[in-house]
Design a protein around this motif. Structure first.
Motif, PDB file in Angstrom:
ATOM      1  N   HIS A 166       0.648  -1.391  -0.217  1.00 16.56           N
ATOM      2  CA  HIS A 166      -0.004  -0.004   0.000  1.00 16.56           C
ATOM      3  C   HIS A 166       0.814   1.004  -0.099  1.00 16.56           C
ATOM      4  O   HIS A 166       0.664   2.292  -0.827  1.00 16.56           O
ATOM      5  N   SER A 167       1.990   1.308   0.876  1.00  9.34           N
ATOM      6  CA  SER A 167       2.786   2.421   0.860  1.00  9.34           C
ATOM      7  C   SER A 167       4.072   2.071   0.466  1.00  9.34           C
ATOM      8  O   SER A 167       4.550   0.968   0.816  1.00  9.34           O
ATOM      9  N   PRO A 168       4.881   2.925   0.123  1.00 10.54           N
ATOM     10  CA  PRO A 168       6.377   2.676  -0.097  1.00 10.54           C
ATOM     11  C   PRO A 168       7.124   2.927   1.063  1.00 10.54           C
ATOM     12  O   PRO A 168       8.506   2.519   1.018  1.00 10.54           O
ATOM     13  N   LEU A 169       6.694   3.333   2.165  1.00 15.65           N
ATOM     14  CA  LEU A 169       7.180   3.478   3.455  1.00 15.65           C
ATOM     15  C   LEU A 169       8.060   2.203   3.939  1.00 15.65           C
ATOM     16  O   LEU A 169       9.215   2.272   4.176  1.00 15.65           O
ATOM     17  N   PRO A 170       7.346   1.083   4.101  1.00 12.35           N
ATOM     18  CA  PRO A 170       7.665  -0.281   4.621  1.00 12.35           C
ATOM     19  C   PRO A 170       9.243  -0.550   3.715  1.00 12.35           C
ATOM     20  O   PRO A 170      10.082  -0.987   4.258  1.00 12.35           O
ATOM     21  N   VAL A 171       8.929  -0.480   2.373  1.00 11.03           N
ATOM     22  CA  VAL A 171      10.105  -0.971   1.589  1.00 11.03           C
ATOM     23  C   VAL A 171      11.322   0.095   1.835  1.00 11.03           C
ATOM     24  O   VAL A 171      12.516  -0.443   1.647  1.00 11.03           O
ATOM     25  N   THR A 172      11.117   1.461   1.826  1.00  7.76           N
ATOM     26  CA  THR A 172      12.069   2.328   1.965  1.00  7.76           C
ATOM     27  C   THR A 172      12.850   2.028   3.544  1.00  7.76           C
ATOM     28  O   THR A 172      13.970   2.205   3.329  1.00  7.76           O
TER      29      THR A 172
ATOM     30  N   ALA B  54      16.733   1.152   3.777  1.00  6.94           N
ATOM     31  CA  ALA B  54      17.582   1.967   4.721  1.00  6.94           C
ATOM     32  C   ALA B  54      18.038   1.204   5.766  1.00  6.94           C
ATOM     33  O   ALA B  54      19.573   1.367   5.789  1.00  6.94           O
ATOM     34  N   SER B  55      17.555   0.004   6.089  1.00  4.47           N
ATOM     35  CA  SER B  55      18.121  -0.818   7.048  1.00  4.47           C
ATOM     36  C   SER B  55      19.007  -1.677   6.462  1.00  4.47           C
ATOM     37  O   SER B  55      20.467  -1.632   7.172  1.00  4.47           O
ATOM     38  N   TYR B  56      19.313  -1.995   5.343  1.00  9.25           N
ATOM     39  CA  TYR B  56      19.756  -2.844   4.446  1.00  9.25           C
ATOM     40  C   TYR B  56      21.101  -1.901   4.334  1.00  9.25           C
ATOM     41  O   TYR B  56      22.313  -2.303   4.467  1.00  9.25           O
ATOM     42  N   LEU B  57      21.175  -0.687   3.806  1.00 11.84           N
ATOM     43  CA  LEU B  57      22.012   0.367   3.722  1.00 11.84           C
ATOM     44  C   LEU B  57      22.858   0.391   4.999  1.00 11.84           C
ATOM     45  O   LEU B  57      24.198   0.550   5.210  1.00 11.84           O
ATOM     46  N   PHE B  58      22.352   0.628   6.027  1.00 10.99           N
ATOM     47  CA  PHE B  58      22.783   0.758   7.402  1.00 10.99           C
ATOM     48  C   PHE B  58      23.826  -0.543   7.969  1.00 10.99           C
ATOM     49  O   PHE B  58      24.940  -0.237   8.443  1.00 10.99           O
TER      50      PHE B  58
ATOM     51  N   VAL C  38      12.379  -8.683  -2.174  1.00  9.99           N
ATOM     52  CA  VAL C  38      12.837  -8.085  -0.768  1.00  9.99           C
ATOM     53  C   VAL C  38      13.515  -8.926   0.052  1.00  9.99           C
ATOM     54  O   VAL C  38      14.643  -8.813   0.702  1.00  9.99           O
ATOM     55  N   ILE C  39      13.328 -10.278   0.120  1.00  7.93           N
ATOM     56  CA  ILE C  39      13.858 -11.297   0.604  1.00  7.93           C
ATOM     57  C   ILE C  39      15.295 -11.478   0.080  1.00  7.93           C
ATOM     58  O   ILE C  39      16.220 -11.666   0.763  1.00  7.93           O
ATOM     59  N   GLU C  40      15.577 -11.391  -1.187  1.00 11.18           N
ATOM     60  CA  GLU C  40      16.593 -11.581  -1.897  1.00 11.18           C
ATOM     61  C   GLU C  40      17.681 -10.425  -1.302  1.00 11.18           C
ATOM     62  O   GLU C  40      18.866 -10.284  -1.215  1.00 11.18           O
ATOM     63  N   LEU C  41      16.873  -9.181  -1.192  1.00  9.05           N
ATOM     64  CA  LEU C  41      17.744  -7.860  -0.739  1.00  9.05           C
ATOM     65  C   LEU C  41      18.299  -8.177   0.631  1.00  9.05           C
ATOM     66  O   LEU C  41      19.405  -7.882   1.010  1.00  9.05           O
ATOM     67  N   LEU C  42      17.437  -8.652   1.389  1.00 12.32           N
ATOM     68  CA  LEU C  42      17.861  -9.043   2.689  1.00 12.32           C
ATOM     69  C   LEU C  42      18.586  -9.935   2.977  1.00 12.32           C
ATOM     70  O   LEU C  42      19.638 -10.207   4.051  1.00 12.32           O
ATOM     71  N   ASP C  43      18.969 -11.050   2.030  1.00 17.58           N
ATOM     72  CA  ASP C  43      19.839 -12.084   2.201  1.00 17.58           C
ATOM     73  C   ASP C  43      21.308 -11.558   2.031  1.00 17.58           C
ATOM     74  O   ASP C  43      22.155 -12.239   2.282  1.00 17.58           O
ATOM     75  N   THR C  44      21.185 -10.526   1.406  1.00 21.37           N
ATOM     76  CA  THR C  44      22.698  -9.911   1.104  1.00 21.37           C
ATOM     77  C   THR C  44      23.254  -9.571   2.531  1.00 21.37           C
ATOM     78  O   THR C  44      24.636  -9.475   2.597  1.00 21.37           O
TER      79      THR C  44
END
Length: 128
Positions: free
Chosen positions: A30-36, A40-44, A122-128
């Motif tokens: 619904h919102s782009p906020l959760p993925v954003t 951001a957490s990934y970058l951190f 999203v899962i593949e982004l987080l597995d990095t």
């Protein structure tokens, strides 16, 4: 003259209004906020992870990674099957196909498999 903050709010509202109402209750859509926030957490973690782990032993994740890879293979196979079957049943053109925004069985089936594809990214982004 609109301030930068007002322009950001207008853009955010436009994004919310432009979404697919069929998928509004689905997670992360619904919102782009959760993925954003996830990005951001990934970058951190990517920025601070090497600093945090520099004096630690590597984690032994072999069995977890094997399980993860098998699960992703199963999910990818399921998505391939769903995309193929739904596109054949709905007589999709593989060159150019407009989005089916109806609540028909095939339209919702394709929307669901598209969500699973998005979620797998999203899962593949987080597995990095």
């Amino acid at each position: 003259m609109a301030s930068t903050w007002q322009k950001i709010q207008e853009f955010y509202n436009w994004v919310l209004e432009s979404g697919d109402p069929r998928t509004d209750p689905w997670p992360l859509v619904h919102s782009p906020l959760p993925v954003t926030l996830l990005f951001a957490s990934y970058l951190f973690v990517v920025a601070l992870g090497p600093f945090y782990m520099r004096k630690r032993k590597p984690l032994k994740l072999r069995s977890l990674l094997i399980t993860y890879n098998i699960a992703m293979m199963i999910l990818s196979s399921y998505m391939f099957y769903e995309f193929l079957v739904t596109s054949v049943l709905a007589n999709y053109s593989y060159l150019c196909q407009p989005v089916d925004y109806s609540r028909s069985e095939l339209g919702m089936r394709m929307a669901r498999v598209c969500w699973w594809f998005f979620f797998s990214k999203v899962i593949e982004l987080l597995d990095t």
